[in-house]
Motif scaffolding. Structure first.
Motif, PDB file in Angstrom:
ATOM      1  N   PHE A 103       0.832  -1.197   0.000  1.00 29.90           N
ATOM      2  CA  PHE A 103       0.000   0.000   0.000  1.00 29.90           C
ATOM      3  C   PHE A 103       0.873   1.256   0.000  1.00 29.90           C
ATOM      4  O   PHE A 103       0.582   2.234  -0.691  1.00 29.90           O
ATOM      5  CB  PHE A 103      -0.934   0.006   1.212  1.00 29.90           C
ATOM      6  CG  PHE A 103      -2.239  -0.704   1.007  1.00 29.90           C
ATOM      7  CD1 PHE A 103      -3.409   0.002   0.808  1.00 29.90           C
ATOM      8  CD2 PHE A 103      -2.295  -2.085   1.011  1.00 29.90           C
ATOM      9  CE1 PHE A 103      -4.623  -0.649   0.619  1.00 29.90           C
ATOM     10  CE2 PHE A 103      -3.494  -2.753   0.821  1.00 29.90           C
ATOM     11  CZ  PHE A 103      -4.671  -2.031   0.619  1.00 29.90           C
ATOM     12  N   CYS A 104       1.916   1.227   0.785  1.00 29.82           N
ATOM     13  CA  CYS A 104       2.818   2.386   0.854  1.00 29.82           C
ATOM     14  C   CYS A 104       3.463   2.657  -0.502  1.00 29.82           C
ATOM     15  O   CYS A 104       3.554   3.811  -0.942  1.00 29.82           O
ATOM     16  CB  CYS A 104       3.902   2.146   1.902  1.00 29.82           C
ATOM     17  SG  CYS A 104       3.336   2.205   3.615  1.00 29.82           S
ATOM     18  N   ASP A 108       8.992   6.045  -1.009  1.00 27.56           N
ATOM     19  CA  ASP A 108      10.253   5.363  -1.280  1.00 27.56           C
ATOM     20  C   ASP A 108      10.665   4.576  -0.033  1.00 27.56           C
ATOM     21  O   ASP A 108       9.940   4.541   0.967  1.00 27.56           O
ATOM     22  CB  ASP A 108      11.336   6.356  -1.703  1.00 27.56           C
ATOM     23  CG  ASP A 108      11.617   7.424  -0.654  1.00 27.56           C
ATOM     24  OD1 ASP A 108      11.186   7.272   0.517  1.00 27.56           O
ATOM     25  OD2 ASP A 108      12.275   8.425  -0.988  1.00 27.56           O
ATOM     26  N   THR A 109      11.835   3.947  -0.086  1.00 31.88           N
ATOM     27  CA  THR A 109      12.251   3.083   1.016  1.00 31.88           C
ATOM     28  C   THR A 109      12.388   3.856   2.323  1.00 31.88           C
ATOM     29  O   THR A 109      11.990   3.378   3.393  1.00 31.88           O
ATOM     30  CB  THR A 109      13.585   2.395   0.671  1.00 31.88           C
ATOM     31  OG1 THR A 109      13.452   1.689  -0.566  1.00 31.88           O
ATOM     32  CG2 THR A 109      13.986   1.410   1.761  1.00 31.88           C
ATOM     33  N   ALA A 110      12.942   5.063   2.242  1.00 31.49           N
ATOM     34  CA  ALA A 110      13.099   5.867   3.455  1.00 31.49           C
ATOM     35  C   ALA A 110      11.746   6.210   4.067  1.00 31.49           C
ATOM     36  O   ALA A 110      11.572   6.167   5.296  1.00 31.49           O
ATOM     37  CB  ALA A 110      13.874   7.147   3.134  1.00 31.49           C
ATOM     38  N   ALA A 145      15.994  -2.275   7.680  1.00 32.65           N
ATOM     39  CA  ALA A 145      14.856  -3.152   7.948  1.00 32.65           C
ATOM     40  C   ALA A 145      13.766  -2.961   6.895  1.00 32.65           C
ATOM     41  O   ALA A 145      13.111  -3.923   6.476  1.00 32.65           O
ATOM     42  CB  ALA A 145      14.298  -2.890   9.342  1.00 32.65           C
ATOM     43  N   ALA A 146      13.576  -1.723   6.455  1.00 34.64           N
ATOM     44  CA  ALA A 146      12.586  -1.453   5.407  1.00 34.64           C
ATOM     45  C   ALA A 146      12.994  -2.113   4.098  1.00 34.64           C
ATOM     46  O   ALA A 146      12.156  -2.649   3.372  1.00 34.64           O
ATOM     47  CB  ALA A 146      12.419   0.056   5.217  1.00 34.64           C
ATOM     48  N   ASP A 152      10.026   5.209   7.725  1.00 37.51           N
ATOM     49  CA  ASP A 152       9.368   6.150   8.644  1.00 37.51           C
ATOM     50  C   ASP A 152       7.956   5.679   8.981  1.00 37.51           C
ATOM     51  O   ASP A 152       7.514   5.779  10.136  1.00 37.51           O
ATOM     52  CB  ASP A 152       9.317   7.543   8.016  1.00 37.51           C
ATOM     53  CG  ASP A 152      10.686   8.196   7.936  1.00 37.51           C
ATOM     54  OD1 ASP A 152      11.592   7.764   8.675  1.00 37.51           O
ATOM     55  OD2 ASP A 152      10.852   9.132   7.129  1.00 37.51           O
ATOM     56  N   ALA A 153       7.228   5.192   7.968  1.00 37.79           N
ATOM     57  CA  ALA A 153       5.849   4.760   8.201  1.00 37.79           C
ATOM     58  C   ALA A 153       5.776   3.573   9.156  1.00 37.79           C
ATOM     59  O   ALA A 153       4.838   3.451   9.938  1.00 37.79           O
ATOM     60  CB  ALA A 153       5.189   4.405   6.868  1.00 37.79           C
TER      61      ALA A 153
END
Length: 220
Positions: A148-149, A155-157, A169-170, A161-162
């Motif tokens: 969904f993100c 983006d990965t960063a 880890a993301a 954060d989300a």
């Protein structure tokens, strides 16, 4: 010759033609400035510009927002292809393909190519692209939220954060998502495609077609 008011769309057409012909040698902003200046100069000299059939064949029959050359770009991105690969398949300079993609991204208000693909599916522009065959796709809850993100243009960063996790880890989370969807780039099994992951999400019902994907369901 009489002067007449020229719609902004005329300048946009001039700009599009300039970008098509000059490719990476001119930016979108430069093309827009050139288009407006060209129309202003012509009208100042007394020319009248009217709509005609020349060039209208470049419009897509799928949607008025699209040009014919937008569709192969969208299809290529959805299949995980790079701009270079799309250029080779369409016999178009890579710089031209890249500029066309950037213009389309800006035109629909997408943050990046991944969100562009999401918008294209929700708008129905991809209805003519057959779904890629997959078995039953199931995602873990964090993988589903990550999908969904991505469809929202994160983006990965931003995903980190989300989820309140580290960038590393993301990246691992997204890696698991791509593996679950088999979203590798064609001919490059060691590289994944964010655009292809989103396309597969829509093709197999993991992302909703009828609504935007903002405010993805939180983890239980």
């Amino acid at each position: 010759m009489r002067r007449s008011h020229i719609a902004p769309a005329v300048a946009a057409v001039v700009a599009a033609q300039a970008l098509t012909r000059l490719g990476h040698r001119i930016t979108t902003q430069e093309a827009s400035t050139l288009g407006a200046a060209t129309v202003e100069a012509l009208t100042a000299e007394g020319w009248t510009i009217t709509a005609g059939t020349v060039g209208t064949t470049r419009l897509s029959t799928v949607a008025p927002e699209l040009w014919k050359h937008d569709l192969p770009i969208l299809a290529g991105l959805a299949r995980g292809r790079t701009y270079r690969e799309i250029a080779a398949e369409t016999d178009t300079p890579e710089g031209t393909v890249r500029q066309r993609a950037i213009r389309l991204i800006n035109r629909v208000g997408a943050a990046n190519a991944a969100e562009l693909v999401a918008i294209a599916y929700r708008a129905g522009w991809m209805n003519g692209l057959p779904p890629e065959p997959r078995g039953r796709l199931t995602l873990a809850e964090d993988e589903r939220r990550a999908l969904f993100c991505l469809a929202d243009g994160l983006d990965t960063a931003a995903v980190a954060d989300a989820f309140h996790i580290t960038h590393h880890a993301a990246s691992r989370l997204l890696g698991r998502l791509y593996a679950a969807l088999d979203a590798t780039r064609p001919g490059a099994p060691d590289r994944s495609s964010r655009c292809r992951a989103i396309a597969l999400g829509y093709q197999h019902g993991l992302l909703p077609l009828s609504t935007t994907v903002l405010n993805a369901p939180p983890a239980n």
